[in-house]
Design a protein around this motif. Structure first.
Motif, PDB file in Angstrom:
ATOM      1  N   GLU A 182      48.314  40.320  64.041  1.00 18.07           N
ATOM      2  CA  GLU A 182      48.604  41.687  63.619  1.00 18.07           C
ATOM      3  C   GLU A 182      49.035  41.717  62.149  1.00 18.07           C
ATOM      4  O   GLU A 182      48.570  42.551  61.373  1.00 18.07           O
ATOM      5  N   ALA A 183      49.906  40.802  61.769  1.00 19.12           N
ATOM      6  CA  ALA A 183      50.372  40.750  60.375  1.00 19.12           C
ATOM      7  C   ALA A 183      49.206  40.480  59.428  1.00 19.12           C
ATOM      8  O   ALA A 183      49.107  41.095  58.361  1.00 19.12           O
ATOM      9  N   PHE A 184      48.321  39.588  59.822  1.00 23.33           N
ATOM     10  CA  PHE A 184      47.159  39.278  58.989  1.00 23.33           C
ATOM     11  C   PHE A 184      46.276  40.516  58.815  1.00 23.33           C
ATOM     12  O   PHE A 184      45.886  40.864  57.703  1.00 23.33           O
ATOM     13  N   GLU A 185      45.985  41.183  59.940  1.00 25.13           N
ATOM     14  CA  GLU A 185      45.106  42.354  59.883  1.00 25.13           C
ATOM     15  C   GLU A 185      45.725  43.481  59.059  1.00 25.13           C
ATOM     16  O   GLU A 185      45.044  44.126  58.264  1.00 25.13           O
ATOM     17  N   ILE A 186      47.004  43.717  59.237  1.00 25.88           N
ATOM     18  CA  ILE A 186      47.680  44.762  58.461  1.00 25.88           C
ATOM     19  C   ILE A 186      47.717  44.380  56.980  1.00 25.88           C
ATOM     20  O   ILE A 186      47.490  45.211  56.109  1.00 25.88           O
ATOM     21  N   THR A 230      49.215  56.168  50.945  1.00 23.32           N
ATOM     22  CA  THR A 230      49.184  57.291  51.875  1.00 23.32           C
ATOM     23  C   THR A 230      50.250  57.072  52.945  1.00 23.32           C
ATOM     24  O   THR A 230      50.857  56.001  53.026  1.00 23.32           O
ATOM     25  N   ALA A 231      50.449  58.077  53.774  1.00 22.38           N
ATOM     26  CA  ALA A 231      51.423  57.960  54.864  1.00 22.38           C
ATOM     27  C   ALA A 231      51.029  56.833  55.807  1.00 22.38           C
ATOM     28  O   ALA A 231      51.886  56.070  56.270  1.00 22.38           O
ATOM     29  N   LEU A 232      49.729  56.687  56.078  1.00 20.75           N
ATOM     30  CA  LEU A 232      49.260  55.628  56.970  1.00 20.75           C
ATOM     31  C   LEU A 232      49.523  54.247  56.369  1.00 20.75           C
ATOM     32  O   LEU A 232      49.977  53.334  57.059  1.00 20.75           O
ATOM     33  N   LEU A 233      49.265  54.102  55.078  1.00 21.98           N
ATOM     34  CA  LEU A 233      49.539  52.823  54.418  1.00 21.98           C
ATOM     35  C   LEU A 233      51.027  52.502  54.437  1.00 21.98           C
ATOM     36  O   LEU A 233      51.416  51.357  54.630  1.00 21.98           O
ATOM     37  N   LYS A 234      51.849  53.513  54.254  1.00 22.73           N
ATOM     38  CA  LYS A 234      53.295  53.303  54.306  1.00 22.73           C
ATOM     39  C   LYS A 234      53.727  52.853  55.690  1.00 22.73           C
ATOM     40  O   LYS A 234      54.582  51.970  55.824  1.00 22.73           O
ATOM     41  N   GLN A 235      53.128  53.426  56.740  1.00 18.69           N
ATOM     42  CA  GLN A 235      53.441  53.024  58.117  1.00 18.69           C
ATOM     43  C   GLN A 235      53.027  51.579  58.358  1.00 18.69           C
ATOM     44  O   GLN A 235      53.765  50.814  58.981  1.00 18.69           O
ATOM     45  N   LYS A 236      51.853  51.213  57.874  1.00 18.68           N
ATOM     46  CA  LYS A 236      51.367  49.847  58.063  1.00 18.68           C
ATOM     47  C   LYS A 236      52.251  48.852  57.321  1.00 18.68           C
ATOM     48  O   LYS A 236      52.573  47.780  57.840  1.00 18.68           O
ATOM     49  N   TYR A 237      52.641  49.207  56.117  1.00 14.96           N
ATOM     50  CA  TYR A 237      53.523  48.340  55.345  1.00 14.96           C
ATOM     51  C   TYR A 237      54.870  48.185  56.043  1.00 14.96           C
ATOM     52  O   TYR A 237      55.430  47.091  56.093  1.00 14.96           O
ATOM     53  N   GLN A 238      55.375  49.281  56.603  1.00 13.81           N
ATOM     54  CA  GLN A 238      56.643  49.232  57.337  1.00 13.81           C
ATOM     55  C   GLN A 238      56.513  48.308  58.551  1.00 13.81           C
ATOM     56  O   GLN A 238      57.418  47.531  58.838  1.00 13.81           O
ATOM     57  N   ARG A 239      55.392  48.385  59.258  1.00 13.91           N
ATOM     58  CA  ARG A 239      55.185  47.511  60.415  1.00 13.91           C
ATOM     59  C   ARG A 239      55.132  46.052  59.971  1.00 13.91           C
ATOM     60  O   ARG A 239      55.675  45.165  60.644  1.00 13.91           O
ATOM     61  N   LEU A 240      54.503  45.785  58.864  1.00 14.55           N
ATOM     62  CA  LEU A 240      54.453  44.429  58.323  1.00 14.55           C
ATOM     63  C   LEU A 240      55.862  43.923  58.021  1.00 14.55           C
ATOM     64  O   LEU A 240      56.207  42.787  58.353  1.00 14.55           O
ATOM     65  N   ARG A 241      56.680  44.759  57.441  1.00 12.32           N
ATOM     66  CA  ARG A 241      58.078  44.400  57.165  1.00 12.32           C
ATOM     67  C   ARG A 241      58.839  44.121  58.462  1.00 12.32           C
ATOM     68  O   ARG A 241      59.649  43.194  58.525  1.00 12.32           O
ATOM     69  N   GLU A 242      58.565  44.905  59.503  1.00 15.12           N
ATOM     70  CA  GLU A 242      59.215  44.701  60.798  1.00 15.12           C
ATOM     71  C   GLU A 242      58.839  43.347  61.398  1.00 15.12           C
ATOM     72  O   GLU A 242      59.691  42.652  61.950  1.00 15.12           O
ATOM     73  N   ILE A 243      57.578  42.999  61.295  1.00 16.89           N
ATOM     74  CA  ILE A 243      57.109  41.713  61.830  1.00 16.89           C
ATOM     75  C   ILE A 243      57.807  40.563  61.107  1.00 16.89           C
ATOM     76  O   ILE A 243      58.295  39.618  61.733  1.00 16.89           O
ATOM     77  N   PHE A 244      57.883  40.643  59.791  1.00 19.27           N
ATOM     78  CA  PHE A 244      58.531  39.568  59.028  1.00 19.27           C
ATOM     79  C   PHE A 244      60.037  39.533  59.268  1.00 19.27           C
ATOM     80  O   PHE A 244      60.641  38.462  59.276  1.00 19.27           O
TER      81      PHE A 244
END
Length: 69
Positions: A49-53, A5-19
């Motif tokens: 945050e990375a763990f939770e996402i 979903t759009a929300l999952l894509k946003q969360k995945y993008q945030r995870l990529r940003e953290i890494f």
């Protein structure tokens, strides 16, 4: 496999940003660009945050008691 979903894509993008942030800090600290980094270059808040996402995005079950030991 469920469709993202759009929300999952946003969360995945945030995870990529953290890494990516961890990678940048690793390289700035003189790390070898041919080697992967690890979570030492993240703050405790970023790690949490990375763990939770990660749990939400990858739909995994984690035993919190094992993590604290």
């Amino acid at each position: 496999m469920k469709k993202p979903t759009a929300l999952l894509k946003q969360k995945y993008q945030r995870l990529r940003e953290i890494f990516a942030l961890a990678r940048q800090r690793y390289l700035e600290a003189g790390g070898d660009p041919r080697r992967p980094t690890d979570n030492r270059y993240l703050t405790n808040e970023e790690k949490q945050e990375a763990f939770e996402i990660g749990v939400q995005v990858f739909d995994i079950q984690v035993d919190q008691a094992k993590l604290k030991s």
